[in-house]
Write a protein that holds these residues in place. Structure first.
Motif, PDB file in Angstrom:
ATOM      1  N   ILE A 220       3.463   9.414  -3.234  1.00 58.91           N
ATOM      2  CA  ILE A 220       2.356  10.363  -3.340  1.00 58.91           C
ATOM      3  C   ILE A 220       2.943  11.755  -3.562  1.00 58.91           C
ATOM      4  CG2 ILE A 220       0.339  11.364  -2.208  1.00 58.91           C
ATOM      5  CD1 ILE A 220      -0.033   8.420  -2.754  1.00 58.91           C
ATOM      6  N   TYR A 221       2.667  12.323  -4.720  1.00 60.88           N
ATOM      7  CA  TYR A 221       3.205  13.641  -5.037  1.00 60.88           C
ATOM      8  C   TYR A 221       2.285  14.776  -4.603  1.00 60.88           C
ATOM      9  CZ  TYR A 221       6.817  11.365  -7.837  1.00 60.88           C
ATOM     10  OH  TYR A 221       7.882  10.592  -8.247  1.00 60.88           O
ATOM     11  N   SER A 222       1.008  14.512  -4.547  1.00 55.31           N
ATOM     12  CA  SER A 222       0.050  15.550  -4.172  1.00 55.31           C
ATOM     13  C   SER A 222      -0.208  15.467  -2.666  1.00 55.31           C
ATOM     14  CB  SER A 222      -1.258  15.360  -4.951  1.00 55.31           C
ATOM     15  OG  SER A 222      -2.170  16.395  -4.650  1.00 55.31           O
ATOM     16  N   ILE A 223       0.449  16.338  -1.914  1.00 60.40           N
ATOM     17  CA  ILE A 223       0.351  16.305  -0.459  1.00 60.40           C
ATOM     18  C   ILE A 223      -0.021  17.685   0.086  1.00 60.40           C
ATOM     19  CG2 ILE A 223       1.950  14.379  -0.117  1.00 60.40           C
ATOM     20  CD1 ILE A 223       4.161  16.419   0.405  1.00 60.40           C
ATOM     21  N   GLY A 224      -0.503  17.695   1.330  1.00 59.88           N
ATOM     22  CA  GLY A 224      -0.901  18.952   1.947  1.00 59.88           C
ATOM     23  C   GLY A 224      -0.616  18.951   3.439  1.00 59.88           C
ATOM     24  N   LYS A 225      -1.175  19.933   4.117  1.00 64.20           N
ATOM     25  CA  LYS A 225      -0.933  20.111   5.550  1.00 64.20           C
ATOM     26  C   LYS A 225      -2.137  19.692   6.405  1.00 64.20           C
ATOM     27  CE  LYS A 225       2.522  23.819   5.246  1.00 64.20           C
ATOM     28  NZ  LYS A 225       2.808  23.714   3.812  1.00 64.20           N
ATOM     29  N   ASN A 226      -3.066  18.959   5.814  1.00 60.88           N
ATOM     30  CA  ASN A 226      -4.276  18.551   6.530  1.00 60.88           C
ATOM     31  C   ASN A 226      -4.033  17.269   7.332  1.00 60.88           C
ATOM     32  OD1 ASN A 226      -5.893  20.679   5.316  1.00 60.88           O
ATOM     33  ND2 ASN A 226      -5.790  19.471   3.436  1.00 60.88           N
ATOM     34  N   VAL A 227      -3.154  17.355   8.310  1.00 60.15           N
ATOM     35  CA  VAL A 227      -2.814  16.194   9.127  1.00 60.15           C
ATOM     36  C   VAL A 227      -3.375  16.356  10.537  1.00 60.15           C
ATOM     37  CG1 VAL A 227      -0.750  15.468   7.896  1.00 60.15           C
ATOM     38  CG2 VAL A 227      -0.575  17.250   9.583  1.00 60.15           C
ATOM     39  N   GLU A 228      -3.809  15.236  11.095  1.00 59.89           N
ATOM     40  CA  GLU A 228      -4.363  15.249  12.444  1.00 59.89           C
ATOM     41  C   GLU A 228      -3.287  15.087  13.508  1.00 59.89           C
ATOM     42  OE1 GLU A 228      -7.187  12.093  12.521  1.00 59.89           O
ATOM     43  OE2 GLU A 228      -8.572  13.059  11.103  1.00 59.89           O
TER      44      GLU A 228
ATOM     45  N   VAL B 214       9.720  13.910   1.766  1.00 64.69           N
ATOM     46  CA  VAL B 214       8.728  14.957   2.017  1.00 64.69           C
ATOM     47  C   VAL B 214       7.378  14.286   2.234  1.00 64.69           C
ATOM     48  CG1 VAL B 214       8.357  15.305  -0.473  1.00 64.69           C
ATOM     49  CG2 VAL B 214       7.697  17.096   1.148  1.00 64.69           C
ATOM     50  N   PHE B 215       6.610  14.766   3.212  1.00 67.55           N
ATOM     51  CA  PHE B 215       5.362  14.086   3.544  1.00 67.55           C
ATOM     52  C   PHE B 215       4.268  15.070   3.959  1.00 67.55           C
ATOM     53  CE2 PHE B 215       7.814  14.438   7.434  1.00 67.55           C
ATOM     54  CZ  PHE B 215       6.885  14.768   8.409  1.00 67.55           C
ATOM     55  N   GLY B 216       3.041  14.578   3.906  1.00 65.19           N
ATOM     56  CA  GLY B 216       1.886  15.392   4.296  1.00 65.19           C
ATOM     57  C   GLY B 216       0.606  14.614   4.087  1.00 65.19           C
ATOM     58  N   SER B 217      -0.508  15.302   4.170  1.00 68.90           N
ATOM     59  CA  SER B 217      -1.798  14.656   3.940  1.00 68.90           C
ATOM     60  C   SER B 217      -1.900  14.246   2.478  1.00 68.90           C
ATOM     61  CB  SER B 217      -2.938  15.612   4.300  1.00 68.90           C
ATOM     62  OG  SER B 217      -2.817  16.832   3.587  1.00 68.90           O
ATOM     63  N   VAL B 218      -2.628  13.165   2.234  1.00 71.82           N
ATOM     64  CA  VAL B 218      -2.808  12.668   0.865  1.00 71.82           C
ATOM     65  C   VAL B 218      -3.871  13.507   0.166  1.00 71.82           C
ATOM     66  CG1 VAL B 218      -3.486  10.701  -0.548  1.00 71.82           C
ATOM     67  CG2 VAL B 218      -2.153  10.339   1.545  1.00 71.82           C
ATOM     68  N   GLU B 219      -3.458  14.222  -0.873  1.00 66.82           N
ATOM     69  CA  GLU B 219      -4.369  15.084  -1.614  1.00 66.82           C
ATOM     70  C   GLU B 219      -4.595  14.606  -3.046  1.00 66.82           C
ATOM     71  OE1 GLU B 219      -5.894  17.443  -0.036  1.00 66.82           O
ATOM     72  OE2 GLU B 219      -4.717  17.295   1.819  1.00 66.82           O
ATOM     73  N   GLY B 220      -4.012  13.464  -3.379  1.00 71.30           N
ATOM     74  CA  GLY B 220      -4.181  12.903  -4.714  1.00 71.30           C
ATOM     75  C   GLY B 220      -3.743  11.451  -4.724  1.00 71.30           C
ATOM     76  N   GLU B 221      -4.210  10.707  -5.723  1.00 70.64           N
ATOM     77  CA  GLU B 221      -3.920   9.279  -5.803  1.00 70.64           C
ATOM     78  C   GLU B 221      -2.495   9.026  -6.293  1.00 70.64           C
ATOM     79  OE1 GLU B 221      -5.936   6.795  -4.846  1.00 70.64           O
ATOM     80  OE2 GLU B 221      -7.306   8.355  -4.122  1.00 70.64           O
TER      81      GLU B 221
ATOM     82  N   GLN C   4       0.824  -1.215   0.000  1.00 67.71           N
ATOM     83  CA  GLN C   4       0.000   0.000   0.000  1.00 67.71           C
ATOM     84  C   GLN C   4       0.859   1.268   0.000  1.00 67.71           C
ATOM     85  OE1 GLN C   4      -2.285  -0.576   3.547  1.00 67.71           O
ATOM     86  NE2 GLN C   4      -3.189  -2.475   2.785  1.00 67.71           N
ATOM     87  N   ARG C   5       2.068   1.188   0.559  1.00 66.09           N
ATOM     88  CA  ARG C   5       2.946   2.357   0.595  1.00 66.09           C
ATOM     89  C   ARG C   5       3.357   2.716  -0.825  1.00 66.09           C
ATOM     90  NH1 ARG C   5       6.918   3.815  -1.305  1.00 66.09           N
ATOM     91  NH2 ARG C   5       7.219   1.688  -2.089  1.00 66.09           N
ATOM     92  N   ARG C   6       3.046   3.918  -1.224  1.00 64.49           N
ATOM     93  CA  ARG C   6       3.319   4.343  -2.591  1.00 64.49           C
ATOM     94  C   ARG C   6       3.870   5.766  -2.590  1.00 64.49           C
ATOM     95  NH1 ARG C   6       0.244   1.994  -6.421  1.00 64.49           N
ATOM     96  NH2 ARG C   6       1.633   3.123  -7.838  1.00 64.49           N
TER      97      ARG C   6
ATOM     98  N   GLU D 141       0.079   5.908   9.128  1.00 68.01           N
ATOM     99  CA  GLU D 141      -0.672   7.003   9.752  1.00 68.01           C
ATOM    100  C   GLU D 141      -1.593   7.697   8.755  1.00 68.01           C
ATOM    101  OE1 GLU D 141      -0.761   7.972  12.956  1.00 68.01           O
ATOM    102  OE2 GLU D 141       0.496   6.258  13.479  1.00 68.01           O
ATOM    103  N   GLY D 142      -1.665   7.150   7.536  1.00 66.27           N
ATOM    104  CA  GLY D 142      -2.522   7.737   6.518  1.00 66.27           C
ATOM    105  C   GLY D 142      -1.899   8.918   5.792  1.00 66.27           C
ATOM    106  N   LEU D 143      -0.581   9.076   5.923  1.00 65.14           N
ATOM    107  CA  LEU D 143       0.107  10.186   5.280  1.00 65.14           C
ATOM    108  C   LEU D 143       0.757   9.741   3.975  1.00 65.14           C
ATOM    109  CD1 LEU D 143       1.803  11.770   8.423  1.00 65.14           C
ATOM    110  CD2 LEU D 143      -0.390  12.348   7.382  1.00 65.14           C
ATOM    111  N   GLY D 144       0.903  10.685   3.065  1.00 63.64           N
ATOM    112  CA  GLY D 144       1.561  10.413   1.796  1.00 63.64           C
ATOM    113  C   GLY D 144       2.959  10.985   1.800  1.00 63.64           C
ATOM    114  N   ALA D 145       3.846  10.406   1.000  1.00 67.05           N
ATOM    115  CA  ALA D 145       5.229  10.869   0.963  1.00 67.05           C
ATOM    116  C   ALA D 145       5.876  10.532  -0.366  1.00 67.05           C
ATOM    117  CB  ALA D 145       6.028  10.230   2.107  1.00 67.05           C
ATOM    118  N   SER D 146       6.967  11.219  -0.659  1.00 68.73           N
ATOM    119  CA  SER D 146       7.807  10.871  -1.806  1.00 68.73           C
ATOM    120  C   SER D 146       9.257  11.115  -1.429  1.00 68.73           C
ATOM    121  CB  SER D 146       7.428  11.678  -3.056  1.00 68.73           C
ATOM    122  OG  SER D 146       7.781  13.038  -2.919  1.00 68.73           O
TER     123      SER D 146
END
Length: 200
Positions: A15-23, A176-183, A11-13, A142-147
């Motif tokens: 993710i280029y589209s990331i944001g700051k919407n983290v809990e 670099v990591f953040g909230s997942v904002e794209g597939e 599942q770890r992939r 933790e549900g975060l995306g990264a590249s």
């Protein structure tokens, strides 16, 4: 097959589209990253991996440094604009982990075990790769995306100066990591027959 660990790393992939919407709090994320690196194996238990964890404005500062540095490499205004937009997409994340290897540790092992001297730099690369993968997977849980990015060595000098990094720490990668904002993009696999040999 069904295996919890395999499921997680599948599942770890990237993710280029990331944001700051983290809990998660900054403290929680810092603890998570530190523990992922601490629990990563290294040759001779050298623990040569080092990390600088940049969150929020500090992460943005890093990507602005990269953006400014890359301007001198742009061939024209169009490529400069594309590069700038790419760096801005990284800056949109909540954090960046700068992975280093401590060359003093590597040198010390070379002196202590001269028979293996030529291998220790290679094994150090193994160590940082494992730490990067472990951190990446931990963030994914933790549900975060990264590249994983590699803008070393062109930014090494600025990074060492900006965050007062010891000169014996060699920059190897930036996660670099953040909230997942794209597939994630589709991933293809080569044939198993071309990759594995099995003898029973």
């Amino acid at each position: 097959m069904s295996n919890q660990f395999i499921d997680l790393i599948t599942q770890r992939r990237t993710i280029y589209s990331i944001g700051k919407n983290v809990e998660q709090s900054s403290e929680y994320l810092t603890d998570l990253i530190q523990n992922a690196i601490k629990q990563s194996p290294s040759s001779f238990n050298s623990q040569s991996s080092r990390a600088v964890i940049l969150l929020n404005a500090e992460s943005e500062k890093f990507w602005n440094i990269v953006k400014e540095k890359l301007k001198s490499y742009a061939k024209d205004e169009e490529s400069a604009a594309k590069t700038s937009a790419k760096m801005d997409s990284f800056a949109a994340g909540v954090g960046t982990v700068l992975f280093f290897e401590d060359l003093d540790v590597v040198k010390g092992l070379q002196e202590q075990f001269p028979s293996y001297a030529e291998n220790f730099p290679i094994w150090a690369e193994h160590s940082t790769a494992i730490a990067q993968f472990a951190t990446w997977t931990a963030l994914h849980t933790e549900g975060l995306g990264a590249s994983l990015q590699h803008y070393n060595p062109i930014v090494d000098e600025e990074v060492h100066a900006q965050w007062n990094i010891p000169m014996n720490w060699k920059l190897r990668a930036q996660l670099v990591f953040g909230s997942v904002e794209g597939e994630a993009r589709a991933k293809d696999y080569i044939n198993d027959e071309d990759r594995f040999k099995i003898f029973k």
